[in-house]
Design an enzyme around this catalytic site. Sequence first.
Site, PDB file in Angstrom:
ATOM      1  N   ASP A   1       0.854  -1.185   0.000  1.00  0.00           N
ATOM      2  CA  ASP A   1       0.000   0.000   0.000  1.00  0.00           C
ATOM      3  C   ASP A   1       0.886   1.231   0.000  1.00  0.00           C
ATOM      4  OD1 ASP A   1      -2.465  -1.353   0.057  1.00  0.00           O
ATOM      5  OD2 ASP A   1      -2.430  -1.517   2.235  1.00  0.00           O
TER       6      ASP A   1
ATOM      7  N   ASP B   1      -7.276  -1.270  -4.477  1.00  0.00           N
ATOM      8  CA  ASP B   1      -8.316  -0.894  -3.519  1.00  0.00           C
ATOM      9  C   ASP B   1      -9.259   0.157  -4.109  1.00  0.00           C
ATOM     10  OD1 ASP B   1      -7.049  -2.583  -1.683  1.00  0.00           O
ATOM     11  OD2 ASP B   1      -5.899  -0.947  -0.793  1.00  0.00           O
TER      12      ASP B   1
END
Length: 163
Positions: A119, A137
Amino acid sequence: MKKTGLTWLWLSLAIIIADLWSKYIVVQNFEFGESINLLPIFNLTYARNYGAAFSFLADHSGWQKYFFLGLAIVISAALIFSLYKNQAVKKLENSAYALIIGGALGNAIDRAYNGYVVDFLHFYWDIYHYPIFNIADIAICVGAGLLILEAFVAKKEKKNKSD
């Protein structure tokens, strides 16, 4: 023969490529935990997520890796089947499914290869920080939002036809 929603899988592939490429760039250019401020509310921050959304189940012993991999594969297979059953002209629904498939498989590939998901998109305001996330995401969230929008559009169209 009518075209099916499978023609929308190009969008899934584009998401997978963009997601994995962006993660590769971050891993190659950042130390784990490194953060670069780009805007007063946004950083690029290299983080690892061993769980699911918002690090759900991240603190467990490792079984969650296989659970989330299996879940991504099952959901993607079900959505691919839905694309197959849909007509290609159902643009909103098909693009939503394709975005979710691309996001799920992008994170699954990352999880299978690394054991975690990379991330790096980090938004915050003052002391309030949104969980760090990635392109996969975003695709999943946009896809889910499009499905909600499609449900409202379909309901309105159904109501207009009955009037």
